[in-house]
Design an enzyme around this catalytic site. Structure first.
Site, mmCIF file in Angstrom:
data_model
loop_
_atom_site.group_PDB
_atom_site.id
_atom_site.type_symbol
_atom_site.label_atom_id
_atom_site.label_comp_id
_atom_site.label_asym_id
_atom_site.label_seq_id
_atom_site.Cartn_x
_atom_site.Cartn_y
_atom_site.Cartn_z
ATOM 1 N N GLY A 82 5.958 2.347 5.528
ATOM 2 C CA GLY A 82 5.231 3.367 6.288
ATOM 3 C C GLY A 82 4.327 2.782 7.356
ATOM 4 N N ASN B 148 -2.525 12.056 2.309
ATOM 5 C CA ASN B 148 -2.456 11.217 1.108
ATOM 6 C C ASN B 148 -3.675 11.348 0.197
ATOM 7 O OD1 ASN B 148 -3.311 9.879 3.636
ATOM 8 N ND2 ASN B 148 -3.996 8.258 2.270
ATOM 9 N N CYS C 113 -4.844 3.159 -0.392
ATOM 10 C CA CYS C 113 -4.657 2.158 0.646
ATOM 11 C C CYS C 113 -6.004 1.676 1.156
ATOM 12 C CB CYS C 113 -3.860 2.731 1.817
ATOM 13 S SG CYS C 113 -2.249 3.260 1.316
ATOM 14 N N ALA D 97 9.843 3.913 1.219
ATOM 15 C CA ALA D 97 10.638 4.077 0.000
ATOM 16 C C ALA D 97 9.810 4.095 -1.281
ATOM 17 C CB ALA D 97 11.675 2.951 -0.080
HETATM 18 N N1 PLP Z 1 0.992 6.776 5.620
HETATM 19 C C1 PLP Z 1 0.548 7.441 4.533
HETATM 20 C C2 PLP Z 1 0.256 8.883 4.620
HETATM 21 C C3 PLP Z 1 0.381 6.752 3.311
HETATM 22 O O1 PLP Z 1 -0.059 7.420 2.241
HETATM 23 C C4 PLP Z 1 0.667 5.361 3.268
HETATM 24 C C5 PLP Z 1 0.430 4.603 2.019
HETATM 25 O O2 PLP Z 1 -0.272 5.025 1.132
HETATM 26 C C6 PLP Z 1 1.152 4.723 4.425
HETATM 27 C C7 PLP Z 1 1.287 5.466 5.580
HETATM 28 C C8 PLP Z 1 1.524 3.268 4.420
HETATM 29 O O3 PLP Z 1 2.778 3.120 3.815
HETATM 30 P P1 PLP Z 1 3.275 1.690 3.265
HETATM 31 O O4 PLP Z 1 2.532 1.439 1.990
HETATM 32 O O5 PLP Z 1 4.737 1.849 3.029
HETATM 33 O O6 PLP Z 1 2.986 0.694 4.320
#
Ligand code: PLP
Length: 382
Positions: A72, A158, A330, A207
Site C-alpha cells: 500500500g 484505517n 502504522c 495483500a
Molecule cells: N493505506 C492505508 C489506509 C493503510 O491502512 C495502510 C497500512 O496500514 C497503508 C496504506 C500502508 O500499506 P502497507 O502496509 O501495505 O504499506
C-alpha cells in the site's frame, strides 16, 4: 480457545492457507526469473499473468491496468509522486485530512512538486463531494496546459472505519477535470469494489490486509495517470522496474479471489461478532463513544472511553494476550492523539482513551465476549 486473541485485522491479517499453498512452488521449485526466455521461466511468467487476470476480475478492471508493487505504501507514493505525464508537470492535489501517512507524507515531502489542498471531514470522518467540487474552482486562477489535478480520498479509513461516498466524490472531481485516486488498502477484499462502476482513475491495495502475504500490493491505473517511478528493467509494462515477487503476487491473487468469493458470508459473520461486542459495551455502564460513520468497514470498532488512557489500555489487554491497537497500527510509535481523531473533532477526554478493535473473519463471538469482559474489568477498576 486459542492462546491469544488477535483482533487487529486492520493492522494485518492471517495469511490464507490456500494462498500459502499456492505460493510454495514459486519459492521452492519454480524459482525462474519471469523475464528470462527459457522454458524454466515460463511458469512463473504465466503465474504472474494469471494473478493479474484474477486480481483485475476481483475489482472489475482490465489486467493491463493492474501494476504490482510492494504494498500500500508504495502504491500510494506512486500515485502521488508520479502523477501526470512526466516529472515537472504542475500539480494541484486535494486530499482528505484523514488520509494514511503514506499519502500525507508523500504530499508533504514533495510540496515543491505541487500545491496541496486539505479537505475537511465531518464528525463522522466523511468528506463532502461539494467541498471537493468547490476547492477545484479555477475561475480566478491562471491555468497552464501542463497543470494537472488530482483528488486523493481513501476508500475506508484505517482508524475509524468510515467508508467514503467514493462515487459521488469521483463525480465531483471529474466535473472539475481532476483525476481521482483512492487508497483502498483497508477496503479491497472486504467490501465490494468495482473500479469501473465507481469511475476511479487510480486505486491502491495491499495483500496483507486481505489475508495475502506481506510486502506485495498493486496500483490500478485506468489509463496512464502515472509515469514509471523507478528506472531499470521493463517489468510491469515498463512501469515498475525490478524482478517481480512471483510468490507474493500469486498468494495475493489467491487470497483476494477467496475473500471476494466469500465476502457476503464473511461480512455477515464479522457484523454479528461486532454487534455482539457493541451490545456488551452498551450494557457495560462504561462512558464511551464509538467513532466513524454508520457506513463503516465491517468489524472495525474505534471506541473512546472517557478519561481512560488508550496506551495503558492496550498494554493491559496485551498482558491478557489480547491484540488490539491504539489509533493506527502504522503509527504506533506516536502516542499523540491521532490526526484522524483531531480531524473529526473528538474531545481530548475521549480521544486519549481510544482503542481500535478490528474483528476479522477468524474472530468469534466468544472472543468478542472475552475482550468485552477484559475492558469492563480494566476500566471498572479506574
Ligand atoms: N493505506 C492505508 C489506509 C493503510 O491502512 C495502510 C497500512 O496500514 C497503508 C496504506 C500502508 O500499506 P502497507 O502496509 O501495505 O504499506
Amino acid at each position: 480457545m486459542a492462546q491469544y486473541i488477535y483482533a487487529d485485522n486492520a493492522a494485518t491479517t492471517k495469511l490464507d492457507i490456500d494462498a500459502f499453498e499456492a505460493m510454495k512452488p514459486y519459492l521452492l521449485d519454480e524459482y525462474g526469473n519471469p523475464s528470462q526466455p527459457y522454458f524454466f521461466s515460463k511458469r512463473p511468467k504465466m503465474a504472474i499473468k494469471k494473478a493479474r487476470e484474477i486480481i483485475a476480475d476481483c475489482i472489475g478492471a482490465e489486467p493491463k491496468n493492474i501494476f504490482f508493487t510492494s504494498g500500500g505504501t508504495e502504491s500510494d507514493n506512486w500515485a502521488i509522486k508520479c502523477f501526470g505525464a512526466a516529472p515537472g508537470d504542475v500539480h494541484i492535489i486535494a486530499t482528505s485530512s484523514i488520509e494514511h501517512h503514506a499519502i500525507l507524507n508523500a504530499c508533504d515531502n514533495h510540496s515543491e512538486m505541487h500545491e496541496w489542498i486539505h479537505l475537511s471531514v465531518d464528525k463522522n470522518g466523511l468528506v463532502s463531494p461539494n467541498e471537493l467540487y468547490n476547492v477545484f474552482n479555477w475561475e480566478n486562477r491562471p491555468i497552464c496546459t501542463c497543470m494537472t489535478f488530482l483528488a486523493s480520498v481513501m476508500f475506508a479509513n484505517n482508524e475509524i472505519g468510515t467508508i467514503q461516498p467514493i462515487k459521488e466524490l469521483v463525480e465531483a472531481a471529474h466535473k472539475r477535470g481532476a483525476a481521482f485516486h483512492t487508497d483502498a488498502v483497508q477496503a479491497v477484499g472486504h467490501v465490494p469494489i468495482n473500479v469501473k462502476e465507481l469511475g476511479v482513475d487510480l486505486l491502491s491495495a495491499s495483500a496483507h490486509k486481505f489475508n495475502g502475504p506481506k510486502g506485495v500490493g498493486f496500483l490500478y491505473d485506468s489509463g496512464k495517470h502515472v509515469y514509471a517511478h523507478n528506472d531499470g528493467g521493463s517489468q510491469e509494462f515498463g512501469m515498475r522496474a525490478g524482478t517481480e515477487n512471483v510468490a507474493g503476487i500469486v498468494g495475493m491473487a489467491v487470497a483476494l479471489q477467496k475473500n471476494c468469493q466469500e465476502m457476503d458470508k464473511n461480512i455477515a459473520h464479522i457484523k454479528t461478532v461486532e454487534a455482539h461486542f457493541i451490545d456488551r459495551m452498551n450494557n457495560s455502564g462504561l462512558d464511551f463513544v464509538r467513532n466513524g460513520s454508520s457506513n463503516h468497514l465491517p468489524g472495525l470498532v474505534s471506541i473512546s472511553f472517557k478519561g481512560a488512557d488508550g496506551e495503558a489500555l492496550l498494554h493491559r489487554l496485551d498482558l491478557m494476550k489480547i491484540c488490539v491497537s491504539t489509533g493506527s497500527a502504522c503509527d504506533s510509535v506516536n502516542t499523540q492523539v491521532s490526526h484522524v481523531l483531531k480531524a473529526i473533532g473528538l474531545s481530548n477526554e475521549y480521544a486519549k482513551g481510544t482503542i481500535r478493535i478490528s474483528f476479522g473473519k477468524h474472530n468469534t463471538i466468544e472472543e468478542a465476549d472475552t475482550i468485552a469482559d477484559a475492558l469492563i474489568k480494566i476500566l471498572g477498576q479506574n
